[in-house]
Scaffold this active site. Structure first.
Site, PDB file in Angstrom:
ATOM      1  N   GLU A 106       1.300  -0.561  -4.964  1.00 32.51           N
ATOM      2  CA  GLU A 106       0.373   0.534  -5.249  1.00 32.51           C
ATOM      3  C   GLU A 106       1.130   1.851  -5.228  1.00 32.51           C
ATOM      4  OE1 GLU A 106      -3.535   2.842  -3.540  1.00 32.51           O
ATOM      5  OE2 GLU A 106      -1.737   2.559  -2.362  1.00 32.51           O
ATOM      6  N   ASP A 156       0.807  -1.213   0.000  1.00 33.82           N
ATOM      7  CA  ASP A 156       0.000   0.000   0.000  1.00 33.82           C
ATOM      8  C   ASP A 156       0.848   1.276   0.000  1.00 33.82           C
ATOM      9  OD1 ASP A 156      -2.805   1.097   0.675  1.00 33.82           O
ATOM     10  OD2 ASP A 156      -1.624   1.974   2.287  1.00 33.82           O
TER      11      ASP A 156
HETATM   12  C1  GLC Z   1      -4.117   3.289  -0.253  1.00 32.50           C
HETATM   13  C2  GLC Z   1      -5.400   2.513  -0.116  1.00 32.50           C
HETATM   14  C3  GLC Z   1      -6.468   3.414   0.389  1.00 32.50           C
HETATM   15  C4  GLC Z   1      -6.046   3.912   1.752  1.00 32.50           C
HETATM   16  C5  GLC Z   1      -4.669   4.556   1.707  1.00 32.50           C
HETATM   17  C6  GLC Z   1      -4.090   4.731   3.074  1.00 32.50           C
HETATM   18  O1  GLC Z   1      -4.192   4.279  -1.206  1.00 32.50           O
HETATM   19  O2  GLC Z   1      -5.723   1.919  -1.350  1.00 32.50           O
HETATM   20  O3  GLC Z   1      -7.713   2.805   0.447  1.00 32.50           O
HETATM   21  O4  GLC Z   1      -6.965   4.843   2.243  1.00 32.50           O
HETATM   22  O5  GLC Z   1      -3.740   3.785   0.994  1.00 32.50           O
HETATM   23  O6  GLC Z   1      -3.651   3.512   3.596  1.00 32.50           O
END
Ligand code: GLC
Length: 585
Positions: A301, A224
């Site tokens: 991500e 993440d």
């Molecule tokens: C990422 C997740 C999102 C979350 C953020 C903070 O972007 O996909 O849903 O709010 O991280 O962890």
């Protein structure tokens, strides 16, 4: 709209021959993201859970997936629905127990599915023991987070945050802590303090989290918020952190409390992030080697530049992420995009990725409106046809396979912190609740998602006639089209190994995929609102006179197996088609 025969406006060719040979499980993978809270509730509390997922794994297998990633299921106060973790090694009780998770891993493996957990390394919950100990100034944990005294405002004489940094969820990224008498940094919510990756103990503790789950049989991690791992260090000249500049043209983001108002040169995508990703790769590769397991994959991500995404794969010396999520299309395509835009983003990735890696394509997730809502319900199949027929790895957000649209969630029912930090007149611009509403399984109470009287988010869309069960029962449906696509993608050489040769015109993109064995295939996505007539022999070098439909959008009017005219193929507006070149008889 008047039909028209297309003179070629533009033909663009991209040839990318994929390497052949034995494929590792993930290399041509079909990945499915499950949002556990909304997938299936097994115990009637209105919240999806692990046993619910276990009960539905046969479905996931049946629709042709081979990798499943779960949004976070760890212990959490749920300030950001699991992206605020208070214990990385415990399962959140409302989702089940550790035993349930182990049972889920077993069941997945027995079905040939690989199970991937969400790893949230940038921040913990403020309720995590590490943060509590850090507040208490416990020596080992003191520097686990980013703390600062703040600065004294020369005019007012008052203490204020150390810099102007803004949180992703709006307002200052600094929060005062009474007990420690310092500010801490949170790039997301107030309850999500950022870990300090300049502290080697933090790095090692987080590596141990990976090892903990690897030891329990997990097949990889979706990582993440990678761009947020590092911020600029304190400027010795001022003793504080540097302010970020305001964006050049504030008309695109006028509100100074919004994250987009600043240019994040000190808090986002710093070069230090790459080494952290590379050393996570080392952890999973070492595990594989030492335990002789299947490959453990990393999916990262990162909403960041294309150059950074390429660097995420590796730097020539170190390997990095197996699957740096390709968000280019998700970020850049919308229902006004042209066919050239679609083609551009395919070729951009294929032509520029380093040697020896795999392309990946992501069109939706739990942070973005669902495909059918973003591109229009009439393009739901077209988008799946596009995703499933590109070379490399496809990632599907649960619900997209049957054309699920965003649910309506009123202000009173909103729970996403990004919505709640706004107000009743603006929350819909920020809210991620609509794409997180429950899955529609059948036409019973709450669409078969839950037997509770109230579900955590409303069942957002009418489900009486449109649900998974109904789509299985129908002669044809979004789901059936999706299943045909995933099967094709797994078994047809044109899609597992074929090259990609594209042609673009006004509103339409067509591409031929051809391997050294099997039948060549042609995919057409008519994104535009006009009917077009295409001559494939002109576009693709006399490809063949004999073409048949493998699958097409639900409203296409064509039957699977039906023969079509290669020299005058009519593509209806908003329709996608997969055609097979029949061998000459
Ligand atoms: C990422 C997740 C999102 C979350 C953020 C903070 O972007 O996909 O849903 O709010 O991280 O962890």
């Amino acid at each position: 709209m008047m039909g028209k025969t297309i003179g070629l406006l533009l033909i663009a060719f991209a040839l990318c021959q994929l390497s052949r040979g034995e494929r590792d499980w993930w290399e041509n993978g079909n990945f499915y993201q499950i949002y556990p809270r909304s997938f299936k509730d097994s115990n009637g509390d209105g919240i999806g859970d692990l046993i619910g997922i276990l009960e539905k794994l046969d479905y996931v297998k049946d629709i042709g997936m081979n990798g499943v990633w779960l949004s976070p299921i760890f212990q959490s106060p749920m300030a950001d629905f699991g992206y605020d973790i208070s214990d990385y090694t415990k399962v959140q009780p409302e989702y089940g127990t550790s035993e349930d998770l182990l049972a889920l891993i077993d069941k997945a493996h027995s079905l040939g599915l690989h199970l991937i957990l969400d790893f949230v390394p940038n921040h913990t919950s403020d309720e995590h023991e590490w943060f509590q100990r850090s507040i208490a100034n416990d020596s080992y944990y003191r520097d686990f987070y980013i703390w600062h005294d703040g600065v004294i405002n020369a005019t007012t004489g008052k203490r204020q945050p150390p810099s102007n940094w803004i949180s992703q969820f709006r307002y200052s990224a600094w929060e005062w802590n009474e007990q420690r008498q310092q500010y801490y940094l949170h790039q997301f919510g107030v309850k999500q303090p950022d870990l300090n990756y300049r502290n080697p103990n933090v790095v090692e503790e987080m590596n141990n989290v990976l090892r903990y789950w690897l030891a329990r049989g997990i097949d990889g991690f979706r990582i993440d918020a990678v761009p947020f791992l590092f911020e600029a260090d304190i400027d010795p000249a001022t003793g504080t952190y540097p302010d970020e500049p305001v964006i050049a043209d504030t008309s695109s983001c006028p509100d100074p409390d919004d994250w987009c108002h600043l240019n994040h040169i000190y808090t986002n995508s710093l070069p230090e992030i790459f080494n952290i990703v590379y050393q996570w790769r080392k952890v999973v590769d070492e595990w594989k080697r030492e335990h002789n397991t299947d490959t453990k994959v990393l999916l990262t991500e990162a909403y960041t530049s294309f150059e950074n995404l390429m660097r995420m794969y590796g730097d020539g010396v170190h390997n990095g992420s197996h699957i740096p999520f390709n968000f280019e299309m998700m970020a850049e395509l919308n229902n006004k995009s042209t066919a050239s835009d679609y083609d551009y983003y395919v070729r951009h990735w294929l032509d520029n990725m380093p040697a020896g890696v795999y392309a990946n394509w992501v069109l939706g997730n739990h942070d973005n409106p669902r495909l059918a809502s973003r591109f229009g319900a009439q393009r739901a199949d077209l988008m799946n046809i596009f995703l499933q027929t590109l070379p490399g790895i496809a990632v599907t957000y649960n619900g997209e396979e049957y054309g699920l649209e965003d649910g309506y969630v009123s202000w009173e029912e909103s729970v996403d912190p990004q919505a709640c930090n706004a107000d009743p007149s603006t929350y819909l611009k920020y809210s991620r609740d609509p794409e997180r509403t429950p899955f529609l399984w059948d036409n019973t109470k709450n669409a078969g998602f839950s037997t509770a009287d109230r579900t955590w988010l409303p069942v957002g869309q009418s489900y009486e006639t449109n649900n998974i069960e109904a789509q299985y029962a129908a002669d044809n449906s979004h789901l059936k089209i999706f299943k045909t696509l995933t099967k094709l993608r797994k078994s047809e050489p044109a899609f597992t190994d074929g090259d990609y040769k594209s042609a673009v015109g006004d509103g339409w993109l067509a591409y031929a995929r051809k391997a050294s064995s099997g039948s060549p295939h042609i995919v057409i996505v008519n994104i535009g609102d006009s009917k077009v007539t295409l001559n494939f022999n002109e576009l693709f070098d006399n490809i063949s006179a004999n073409l048949e439909v493998v699958t097409s959008s639900l409203q296409s009017g064509l039957a699977n197996g039906q023969s079509v005219d290669a020299s005058a193929f009519e593509a209806q507006p908003y329709n996608g088609y997969v055609l097979r070149v029949k061998s000459e008889e």
